[in-house]
Design an enzyme around this catalytic site. Structure first.
Site, PDB file in Angstrom:
ATOM      1  N   ARG A  88       0.893  -1.170   0.000  1.00 58.66           N
ATOM      2  CA  ARG A  88       0.000   0.000   0.000  1.00 58.66           C
ATOM      3  C   ARG A  88       0.924   1.212   0.000  1.00 58.66           C
ATOM      4  O   ARG A  88       1.682   1.392   0.943  1.00 58.66           O
ATOM      5  CB  ARG A  88      -0.886  -0.011   1.244  1.00 58.66           C
ATOM      6  CG  ARG A  88      -1.765  -1.255   1.350  1.00 58.66           C
ATOM      7  CD  ARG A  88      -2.788  -1.110   2.461  1.00 58.66           C
ATOM      8  NE  ARG A  88      -3.405  -2.377   2.796  1.00 58.66           N
ATOM      9  CZ  ARG A  88      -4.449  -2.906   2.146  1.00 58.66           C
ATOM     10  NH1 ARG A  88      -4.955  -2.277   1.114  1.00 58.66           N
ATOM     11  NH2 ARG A  88      -4.961  -4.049   2.537  1.00 58.66           N
ATOM     12  N   ASP A 119     -10.125  -0.999  -4.476  1.00 60.16           N
ATOM     13  CA  ASP A 119     -10.576   0.363  -4.803  1.00 60.16           C
ATOM     14  C   ASP A 119      -9.456   1.405  -4.738  1.00 60.16           C
ATOM     15  O   ASP A 119      -9.370   2.282  -5.588  1.00 60.16           O
ATOM     16  CB  ASP A 119     -11.779   0.774  -3.947  1.00 60.16           C
ATOM     17  CG  ASP A 119     -11.494   0.724  -2.455  1.00 60.16           C
ATOM     18  OD1 ASP A 119     -10.463   0.140  -2.064  1.00 60.16           O
ATOM     19  OD2 ASP A 119     -12.296   1.275  -1.679  1.00 60.16           O
ATOM     20  N   THR A 141      -9.301  -8.291  -4.926  1.00 58.99           N
ATOM     21  CA  THR A 141      -9.504  -8.069  -3.491  1.00 58.99           C
ATOM     22  C   THR A 141     -10.457  -9.131  -2.963  1.00 58.99           C
ATOM     23  O   THR A 141     -11.403  -9.513  -3.661  1.00 58.99           O
ATOM     24  CB  THR A 141     -10.082  -6.662  -3.190  1.00 58.99           C
ATOM     25  OG1 THR A 141     -10.518  -6.637  -1.819  1.00 58.99           O
ATOM     26  CG2 THR A 141     -11.270  -6.306  -4.061  1.00 58.99           C
ATOM     27  N   ASP A 145     -15.985  -5.523  -2.777  1.00 63.19           N
ATOM     28  CA  ASP A 145     -16.555  -4.198  -2.490  1.00 63.19           C
ATOM     29  C   ASP A 145     -16.508  -3.244  -3.679  1.00 63.19           C
ATOM     30  O   ASP A 145     -16.591  -2.037  -3.507  1.00 63.19           O
ATOM     31  CB  ASP A 145     -15.824  -3.574  -1.287  1.00 63.19           C
ATOM     32  CG  ASP A 145     -14.333  -3.420  -1.539  1.00 63.19           C
ATOM     33  OD1 ASP A 145     -13.817  -3.992  -2.526  1.00 63.19           O
ATOM     34  OD2 ASP A 145     -13.664  -2.731  -0.739  1.00 63.19           O
TER      35      ASP A 145
HETATM   36  O1  F6P Z   1      -8.766  -5.235   1.413  1.00 63.59           O
HETATM   37  C1  F6P Z   1      -8.440  -6.502   1.840  1.00 63.59           C
HETATM   38  C2  F6P Z   1      -8.255  -6.539   3.338  1.00 63.59           C
HETATM   39  O2  F6P Z   1      -7.876  -7.841   3.709  1.00 63.59           O
HETATM   40  C3  F6P Z   1      -9.437  -6.058   4.164  1.00 63.59           C
HETATM   41  O3  F6P Z   1     -10.446  -7.035   4.287  1.00 63.59           O
HETATM   42  C4  F6P Z   1      -8.767  -5.690   5.458  1.00 63.59           C
HETATM   43  O4  F6P Z   1      -9.526  -4.728   6.160  1.00 63.59           O
HETATM   44  C5  F6P Z   1      -7.467  -5.118   5.001  1.00 63.59           C
HETATM   45  O5  F6P Z   1      -7.214  -5.656   3.709  1.00 63.59           O
HETATM   46  C6  F6P Z   1      -6.275  -5.392   5.885  1.00 63.59           C
HETATM   47  O6  F6P Z   1      -5.189  -4.713   5.342  1.00 63.59           O
HETATM   48  P1  F6P Z   1      -3.674  -4.906   5.752  1.00 63.59           P
HETATM   49  O7  F6P Z   1      -3.134  -6.070   4.997  1.00 63.59           O
HETATM   50  O8  F6P Z   1      -3.026  -3.638   5.323  1.00 63.59           O
HETATM   51  O9  F6P Z   1      -3.648  -5.145   7.235  1.00 63.59           O
END
Ligand code: F6P
Length: 336
Positions: A88, A119, A141, A145
């Site tokens: 990210r 998204d 994903t 969503d």
């Molecule tokens: O978007 C996918 C997801 O697994 C969501 O369901 C969850 O809220 C988020 O990513 C967790 O993100 P990270 O891997 O940054 O902890």
């Protein structure tokens, strides 16, 4: 998924694409590898040079880019995660980061981009597209969503993983005559809870799209226990405004029945993709390459009513997911 429908305002033109890049971005999802494989092999088939960009937009900014060949995507179809790695990227949201990303595309001669992500990744794709680079987005994903597509790549596998967990938890819950609260992922979307709730036989689900009633929930548990029910499975989506620990404590206090919490968390993101996720990933990947070669402009690719669809990116971003109240109500009826 036999047909292909293009939902476009019509910016189709002759494409002269020679080289493309592919990246995975945001949370990984099962089926991302199947999508990468389809993009690389279909791209090479069309005479393109295909570059794999590592660690999403972060890697694009840093130039972590390498040419892929048919062998580089061998033996990955069945693997969860993403061989390209993912991230990210906060840097990409800055003008400086975007500029560096565009410079890298130019340096490597990448004329079209394929982004596999959710998204946030789609918004990133739109900013690149606005700077003149055609970008195809594949819905990668587990959250399901994205409103423009019926399903996202990884959702089916994630729900299957939750179902496996429910079966196992049901065994131990009924042996101990307990209530179990299972927390599932989905960010602001309740679809994992909704689909797993219906197909896994949950008594009650809590999702961000619909208000919950703690008294109704507890009454259900008491009534069904008095009727002889051995266990109760409650599924809570992570986006609901009560913690699973607080919810379990309230249920235990009100029903007098021992209540445990299981947070499935990242387990839901791993594992070998199901047939449905491999199919969706592969068909979307192949279509993305076709559209880039046709010079169709930037698109978000997905599925509607068993057809592969491609929307203009700005159109796709505007379509909000629709909450399926019928499924929610049916869970209430079946889980009595
Ligand atoms: O978007 C996918 C997801 O697994 C969501 O369901 C969850 O809220 C988020 O990513 C967790 O993100 P990270 O891997 O940054 O902890």
């Amino acid at each position: 998924m036999p047909g292909v429908i293009i939902k476009s305002k019509g910016n189709k033109g002759e494409g002269n694409m020679r080289s493309i890049g592919v990246l995975t971005s945001g949370g990984d999802s099962p089926g991302m590898n199947a999508a990468v494989r389809a993009v690389v092999r279909c791209g090479i088939e069309k005479g393109l040079t295909v570059y794999g960009i590592h660690r999403g937009y972060e890697g694009l900014i840093d130039g972590e880019i390498e040419e892929m060949d048919r062998n580089s995507v061998g033996d990955i179809l069945q693997r969860g995660g993403t061989i390209l790695k993912t991230a990210r990227s906060e840097r990409f949201k800055t003008e400086e980061g975007l500029k560096r990303a565009l410079t890298m595309l130019d340096t490597f001669g990448i004329e079209g981009l394929i982004v596999i992500g959710g998204d946030g990744s789609m918004r990133g794709a739109e900013t690149i597209s606005k700077r003149g680079i055609p970008v195809m987005v594949l819905p990668g994903t587990i959250d399901n969503d994205l409103g423009y597509t019926d399903y996202t790549i990884g959702f089916d596998t994630a729900v299957t993983t939750v179902l496996d967990a429910i079966s196992k938890l049901r065994d131990t819950s009924s042996s101990h005559e307990r209530t179990t609260v299972i927390e599932v992922m989905g960010r602001h979307c309740g679809d994992i809870a909704l689909y797993a709730g219906l197909t896994g036989g949950a008594e009650y689900i809590l999702i961000p799209e619909y208000p919950y009633d703690i008294n109704e929930l507890c009454k259900k548990i008491v009534v069904s226990t008095n009727r002889g029910k051995q266990h109760n499975i409650i599924i809570k989506a992570e986006g609901v405004d009560i913690s699973s620990a607080d919810l379990a404590a309230k249920i235990q206090e009100k029903t007098g029945r021992e209540t445990k919490v299981v947070v499935l968390s990242y387990l839901q993101r791993g594992g070998s993709p199901t047939m449905r996720d491999r199919m969706l990933a592969t068909l979307c990947g192949a279509k993305a390459v076709d559209l880039l070669c046709e010079g169709s402009g930037s698109k978000a690719i997905g599925t509607t009513d068993n057809h592969i669809v491609a929307y203009d990116l700005d159109q796709a971003l505007e379509i909000k997911p629709v909450f399926n109240k019928e499924i929610y109500d049916l869970i209430g009826v079946l889980g009595k």
